[in-house]
Design a protein around this motif. Structure first.
Motif, PDB file in Angstrom:
ATOM      1  N   ALA A  95       3.847  -4.731 -12.343  1.00  0.00           N
ATOM      2  CA  ALA A  95       3.141  -5.869 -12.934  1.00  0.00           C
ATOM      3  C   ALA A  95       1.665  -5.800 -12.555  1.00  0.00           C
ATOM      4  N   THR A  96       0.823  -6.288 -13.432  1.00  0.00           N
ATOM      5  CA  THR A  96      -0.615  -6.353 -13.160  1.00  0.00           C
ATOM      6  C   THR A  96      -1.092  -7.773 -13.409  1.00  0.00           C
ATOM      7  N   PRO A  97      -2.193  -8.203 -12.885  1.00  0.00           N
ATOM      8  CA  PRO A  97      -3.101  -7.479 -11.994  1.00  0.00           C
ATOM      9  C   PRO A  97      -2.516  -7.362 -10.587  1.00  0.00           C
ATOM     10  N   TYR A  98      -2.800  -6.254  -9.929  1.00  0.00           N
ATOM     11  CA  TYR A  98      -2.221  -5.977  -8.624  1.00  0.00           C
ATOM     12  C   TYR A  98      -2.641  -6.993  -7.565  1.00  0.00           C
ATOM     13  N   ASN A  99      -3.863  -7.500  -7.653  1.00  0.00           N
ATOM     14  CA  ASN A  99      -4.331  -8.435  -6.630  1.00  0.00           C
ATOM     15  C   ASN A  99      -3.585  -9.769  -6.701  1.00  0.00           C
ATOM     16  N   VAL A 100      -2.837 -10.000  -7.774  1.00  0.00           N
ATOM     17  CA  VAL A 100      -2.045 -11.221  -7.913  1.00  0.00           C
ATOM     18  C   VAL A 100      -0.572 -10.933  -7.648  1.00  0.00           C
ATOM     19  N   SER A 101      -0.064  -9.853  -8.207  1.00  0.00           N
ATOM     20  CA  SER A 101       1.367  -9.563  -8.162  1.00  0.00           C
ATOM     21  C   SER A 101       1.778  -8.626  -7.026  1.00  0.00           C
ATOM     22  N   GLY A 102       0.846  -8.090  -6.296  1.00  0.00           N
ATOM     23  CA  GLY A 102       1.148  -7.120  -5.255  1.00  0.00           C
ATOM     24  C   GLY A 102       0.879  -5.712  -5.756  1.00  0.00           C
ATOM     25  N   TYR A 103       0.920  -4.782  -4.852  1.00  0.00           N
ATOM     26  CA  TYR A 103       0.534  -3.406  -5.167  1.00  0.00           C
ATOM     27  C   TYR A 103       1.759  -2.502  -5.331  1.00  0.00           C
ATOM     28  N   PRO A 104       1.643  -1.465  -6.166  1.00  0.00           N
ATOM     29  CA  PRO A 104       2.741  -0.500  -6.294  1.00  0.00           C
ATOM     30  C   PRO A 104       3.062   0.139  -4.941  1.00  0.00           C
ATOM     31  N   TRP A 105       4.319   0.495  -4.780  1.00  0.00           N
ATOM     32  CA  TRP A 105       4.753   1.129  -3.540  1.00  0.00           C
ATOM     33  C   TRP A 105       4.103   2.492  -3.409  1.00  0.00           C
ATOM     34  N   GLU A 106       3.700   2.845  -2.198  1.00  0.00           N
ATOM     35  CA  GLU A 106       3.004   4.107  -1.953  1.00  0.00           C
ATOM     36  C   GLU A 106       3.602   4.794  -0.728  1.00  0.00           C
ATOM     37  N   PHE A 107       4.087   6.017  -0.917  1.00  0.00           N
ATOM     38  CA  PHE A 107       4.686   6.774   0.174  1.00  0.00           C
ATOM     39  C   PHE A 107       3.949   8.075   0.441  1.00  0.00           C
ATOM     40  N   ARG A 108       2.825   8.274  -0.139  1.00  0.00           N
ATOM     41  CA  ARG A 108       2.067   9.497   0.094  1.00  0.00           C
ATOM     42  C   ARG A 108       1.119   9.272   1.253  1.00  0.00           C
ATOM     43  N   GLY A 109       0.910  10.296   1.988  1.00  0.00           N
ATOM     44  CA  GLY A 109      -0.002  10.191   3.112  1.00  0.00           C
ATOM     45  C   GLY A 109       0.708  10.523   4.411  1.00  0.00           C
ATOM     46  N   VAL A 110      -0.062  10.645   5.447  1.00  0.00           N
ATOM     47  CA  VAL A 110       0.461  11.069   6.734  1.00  0.00           C
ATOM     48  C   VAL A 110       1.075   9.898   7.490  1.00  0.00           C
ATOM     49  N   ASN A 111       0.446   8.742   7.447  1.00  0.00           N
ATOM     50  CA  ASN A 111       0.896   7.591   8.216  1.00  0.00           C
ATOM     51  C   ASN A 111       1.931   6.783   7.450  1.00  0.00           C
ATOM     52  N   VAL A 112       2.834   6.172   8.188  1.00  0.00           N
ATOM     53  CA  VAL A 112       3.813   5.269   7.594  1.00  0.00           C
ATOM     54  C   VAL A 112       3.084   4.011   7.147  1.00  0.00           C
ATOM     55  N   SER A 113       3.237   3.670   5.876  1.00  0.00           N
ATOM     56  CA  SER A 113       2.596   2.475   5.341  1.00  0.00           C
ATOM     57  C   SER A 113       3.338   1.233   5.817  1.00  0.00           C
ATOM     58  N   ASN A 114       2.711   0.098   5.656  1.00  0.00           N
ATOM     59  CA  ASN A 114       3.348  -1.162   5.998  1.00  0.00           C
ATOM     60  C   ASN A 114       3.421  -2.025   4.745  1.00  0.00           C
ATOM     61  N   PRO A 115       4.601  -2.097   4.103  1.00  0.00           N
ATOM     62  CA  PRO A 115       4.725  -2.854   2.858  1.00  0.00           C
ATOM     63  C   PRO A 115       4.435  -4.338   3.008  1.00  0.00           C
ATOM     64  N   CYS A 116       4.559  -4.854   4.225  1.00  0.00           N
ATOM     65  CA  CYS A 116       4.290  -6.277   4.440  1.00  0.00           C
ATOM     66  C   CYS A 116       2.782  -6.541   4.481  1.00  0.00           C
ATOM     67  N   LEU A 117       2.060  -5.759   5.245  1.00  0.00           N
ATOM     68  CA  LEU A 117       0.606  -5.940   5.338  1.00  0.00           C
ATOM     69  C   LEU A 117      -0.108  -5.518   4.061  1.00  0.00           C
TER      70      LEU A 117
END
Length: 104
Positions: free
Chosen positions: A25-47
């Motif tokens: 759903a968009t806009p992301y700043n209202v509905s939240g951001y797409p899940w992201e699992f790329r990168g070295v560090n473990v993301s925090n879906p809550c923050l």
């Protein structure tokens, strides 16, 4: 902090249910951001305010945990993963209007 095992359960849901093709759903700043699992560090879906994720705890002074997943009509496919049972504080799960099968 966010439990690493919960992160991997969400990653399993994403990877095994066509996550690259999910409809966000968009806009992301209202509905939240797409899940992201790329990168070295473990993301925090809550923050990071991931779409469809509700958490308990502030992740700074107290640990946070996933309490709800709500992804209706997001184009999820295949089987509902057994690993969701590992989200011990999950009290709400809405995966309606997707193409899923399996038993929870």
């Amino acid at each position: 902090s966010f439990p690493e095992n919960e992160y991997y359960i969400l990653e399993n849901l994403f990877d095994n249910n066509g996550g690259e093709n999910w409809q966000w759903a968009t806009p992301y700043n209202v509905s939240g951001y797409p899940w992201e699992f790329r990168g070295v560090n473990v993301s925090n879906p809550c923050l990071e305010i991931w779409q469809g994720i509700t958490c308990y705890g502030d992740c700074v002074n107290t640990p946070c945990t996933v309490t709800a997943i709500s992804l209706p009509n997001h184009n999820l496919a295949y089987n509902i993963p057994d690993s969701l049972a590992g989200l011990s504080n999950l009290v709400h799960l809405d995966l309606s209007k997707n193409v899923l099968s399996g038993i929870i």
